[in-house]
Design a protein around this motif. Structure first.
Motif, PDB file in Angstrom:
ATOM      1  N   ASP A   5     -25.934  22.713 -20.145  1.00 58.69           N
ATOM      2  CA  ASP A   5     -25.050  22.305 -21.242  1.00 58.69           C
ATOM      3  C   ASP A   5     -25.799  22.444 -22.570  1.00 58.69           C
ATOM      4  O   ASP A   5     -27.024  22.595 -22.617  1.00 58.69           O
ATOM      5  CB  ASP A   5     -24.425  20.929 -20.981  1.00 58.69           C
ATOM      6  N   LYS A  29     -21.512  14.380 -18.375  1.00 62.22           N
ATOM      7  CA  LYS A  29     -20.332  14.879 -17.641  1.00 62.22           C
ATOM      8  C   LYS A  29     -19.469  15.768 -18.523  1.00 62.22           C
ATOM      9  O   LYS A  29     -19.004  16.826 -18.092  1.00 62.22           O
ATOM     10  CB  LYS A  29     -19.511  13.706 -17.083  1.00 62.22           C
ATOM     11  N   SER A  30     -19.270  15.349 -19.783  1.00 64.04           N
ATOM     12  CA  SER A  30     -18.439  16.192 -20.655  1.00 64.04           C
ATOM     13  C   SER A  30     -19.213  17.442 -21.077  1.00 64.04           C
ATOM     14  O   SER A  30     -18.630  18.519 -21.243  1.00 64.04           O
ATOM     15  CB  SER A  30     -17.942  15.403 -21.871  1.00 64.04           C
ATOM     16  N   TYR A  50     -21.376  19.180 -19.232  1.00 61.09           N
ATOM     17  CA  TYR A  50     -21.276  20.173 -18.150  1.00 61.09           C
ATOM     18  C   TYR A  50     -19.841  20.669 -17.998  1.00 61.09           C
ATOM     19  O   TYR A  50     -19.608  21.840 -17.663  1.00 61.09           O
ATOM     20  CB  TYR A  50     -21.824  19.605 -16.841  1.00 61.09           C
ATOM     21  N   HIS A  51     -18.883  19.791 -18.247  1.00 69.02           N
ATOM     22  CA  HIS A  51     -17.482  20.208 -18.159  1.00 69.02           C
ATOM     23  C   HIS A  51     -17.214  21.337 -19.160  1.00 69.02           C
ATOM     24  O   HIS A  51     -16.632  22.371 -18.826  1.00 69.02           O
ATOM     25  CB  HIS A  51     -16.562  19.011 -18.430  1.00 69.02           C
ATOM     26  N   GLU A  52     -17.689  21.147 -20.384  1.00 75.35           N
ATOM     27  CA  GLU A  52     -17.530  22.183 -21.419  1.00 75.35           C
ATOM     28  C   GLU A  52     -18.194  23.486 -21.005  1.00 75.35           C
ATOM     29  O   GLU A  52     -17.669  24.569 -21.245  1.00 75.35           O
ATOM     30  CB  GLU A  52     -18.186  21.718 -22.721  1.00 75.35           C
ATOM     31  N   GLU A  68     -16.034  25.229 -18.530  1.00 74.57           N
ATOM     32  CA  GLU A  68     -14.840  25.743 -19.217  1.00 74.57           C
ATOM     33  C   GLU A  68     -15.160  27.053 -19.940  1.00 74.57           C
ATOM     34  O   GLU A  68     -14.397  28.013 -19.877  1.00 74.57           O
ATOM     35  CB  GLU A  68     -14.351  24.722 -20.263  1.00 74.57           C
ATOM     36  N   THR A 127     -19.575  15.564  -9.235  1.00 72.60           N
ATOM     37  CA  THR A 127     -19.063  15.961 -10.553  1.00 72.60           C
ATOM     38  C   THR A 127     -19.138  17.473 -10.732  1.00 72.60           C
ATOM     39  O   THR A 127     -18.129  18.132 -11.007  1.00 72.60           O
ATOM     40  CB  THR A 127     -19.866  15.252 -11.668  1.00 72.60           C
ATOM     41  N   TYR A 179     -16.243  20.518 -10.655  1.00 72.64           N
ATOM     42  CA  TYR A 179     -15.973  21.498 -11.711  1.00 72.64           C
ATOM     43  C   TYR A 179     -15.967  22.924 -11.151  1.00 72.64           C
ATOM     44  O   TYR A 179     -15.115  23.749 -11.512  1.00 72.64           O
ATOM     45  CB  TYR A 179     -17.032  21.423 -12.824  1.00 72.64           C
ATOM     46  N   ARG A 234     -12.854  23.565  -9.200  1.00 72.55           N
ATOM     47  CA  ARG A 234     -11.677  23.659 -10.060  1.00 72.55           C
ATOM     48  C   ARG A 234     -11.618  25.008 -10.788  1.00 72.55           C
ATOM     49  O   ARG A 234     -10.590  25.657 -10.827  1.00 72.55           O
ATOM     50  CB  ARG A 234     -11.673  22.523 -11.099  1.00 72.55           C
ATOM     51  N   TYR A 235     -12.744  25.414 -11.366  1.00 76.31           N
ATOM     52  CA  TYR A 235     -12.729  26.615 -12.207  1.00 76.31           C
ATOM     53  C   TYR A 235     -13.024  27.906 -11.445  1.00 76.31           C
ATOM     54  O   TYR A 235     -12.611  28.979 -11.877  1.00 76.31           O
ATOM     55  CB  TYR A 235     -13.716  26.449 -13.367  1.00 76.31           C
TER      56      TYR A 235
END
Length: 342
Positions: free
Chosen positions: A199, A244-245, A247-249, A252, A324, A328, A331-332
């Motif tokens: 990240d 968490k946000s 790594y989410h970014e 994405e 987590t 991700y 999902r992606y």
């Protein structure tokens, strides 16, 4: 944008000049006006410029040694290949947490080996021994080979060598986006090109001297378009406020940039942040201002191979990371394969 590496100082072993790559590199650096010194051995670089450890360490990271790989017995690799193929040692990046800091110890300078054909001959023997099984070779155990290859093209030659082999495959990982010269290599699908991703917080604070996340992702898209099988190593997974946000970014951005072709045969490897007592000492000496959290009392002790213990995240934290980040990925990239979490 991190510029491609150019050494500030070059050492050369006399024997390296018996090889065309050795002569080519020396003449290129001479024409650039870079100082070139002789050395009897790539293991014996002394008298590096600098007043103190801090200056000498930084000088070493921008010093290139042109030498021969004398030991052609390859180390067994872990966990994603049978052998490490030694094209170079050392790295120009300044990642605070890097395990090479302790394994390279007092030799943080970068070494490139010019007896590439002899290294390939040794690889050929290893493949013969295991045939008809496939033998996988990892080219980035002791260096970030892509960070150097715009100068040497040894990696490009290795990609084409394994591209023509019957029983060999190549893999490597990089934090650099300087991939353009590798896009037309005749890889025949036998090289898995992996990028180390993290990240933005971690890249910003702990990975100076490397390409930024968006540059790595753009390079990965080019590599996928060139038909290479692609992979990502998420490492080191490091817990910080907002991880968490963060790594989410990251996932994405990956999903938004990669072409559809890349998503069919994609691998992920996940490695949590860990450190040893000797590594902590070296990190604090080399990067005295680091924000890296190295508090043993917050970690779990784990025996490593070779009897060296390391500090990893607690069992609960590890479960949280797996759930987590695994979530991700599913999902992606539902078709991707998670090779391991360690």
């Amino acid at each position: 944008m991190v510029k491609p590496f150019v050494p500030q100082l070059v050492y050369v072993e006399p024997q390296a000049l018996e090889y065309s790559l050795g002569r080519e590199l020396v003449s290129r650096f001479e024409s650039m006006g870079i100082e070139i010194r002789q050395t009897t051995s790539h293991n014996q670089i002394r008298n590096l410029p600098g007043e103190n450890h801090f200056q000498k360490y930084r000088m070493a990271k921008s010093t290139l040694v042109i030498g021969l790989r004398k030991t052609l017995k390859f180390d067994t690799s872990k966990p994603s290949a049978e052998y490490a193929i030694p094209l170079a040692t050392g790295c120009m990046g300044h990642c605070h947490y890097c395990y090479l800091q302790t394994t390279m110890g007092s030799k943080p300078y970068i070494r490139t080996y010019v007896n590439v054909d002899e290294i390939f001959d040794a690889a050929e023997e290893y493949m013969k021994e295991r045939a008809p099984e496939i033998t996988r070779f990892e080219a980035s155990c002791t260096s970030d080979i892509v960070g150097l290859d715009h100068l040497t093209h040894s990696l490009k030659r290795a990609i084409e060598f394994f591209g023509q082999s019957e029983y060999g495959k190549l893999r490597f990982v990089t934090k650099f986006a300087h991939v353009d010269h590798l896009l037309d290599a005749k890889h025949n699908g036998k090289t898995r090109f992996r990028f180390s991703v993290n990240d933005d917080y971690i890249i910003k604070y702990f990975e100076p001297g490397t390409s930024r996340l968006h540059e790595r992702i753009e390079a990965a898209a080019k590599v996928a378009e060139a038909g290479y099988p692609l992979g990502f190593i998420v490492a080191p997974i490091y817990l910080h406020d907002g991880w968490k946000s963060g790594y989410h970014e990251m996932f994405e951005k990956l999903e938004a940039t990669l072409p559809a072709i890349a998503k069919k045969d994609l691998t992920f490897e996940m490695i949590q942040h860990r450190f040893t007592k000797p590594a902590k000492r070296v990190i604090q000496e080399n990067y005295p201002m680091t924000k890296l959290e190295l508090d043993e009392s917050k970690r779990k002790w784990k025996w490593g191979r070779y009897g060296i213990g390391k500090y990893v995240y607690t069992s609960e934290e590890q479960e949280d990371i797996k759930d987590t980040l695994g979530g991700y990925i599913h999902r992606y990239f539902p078709e991707a394969k998670i090779e391991y979490f360690t």
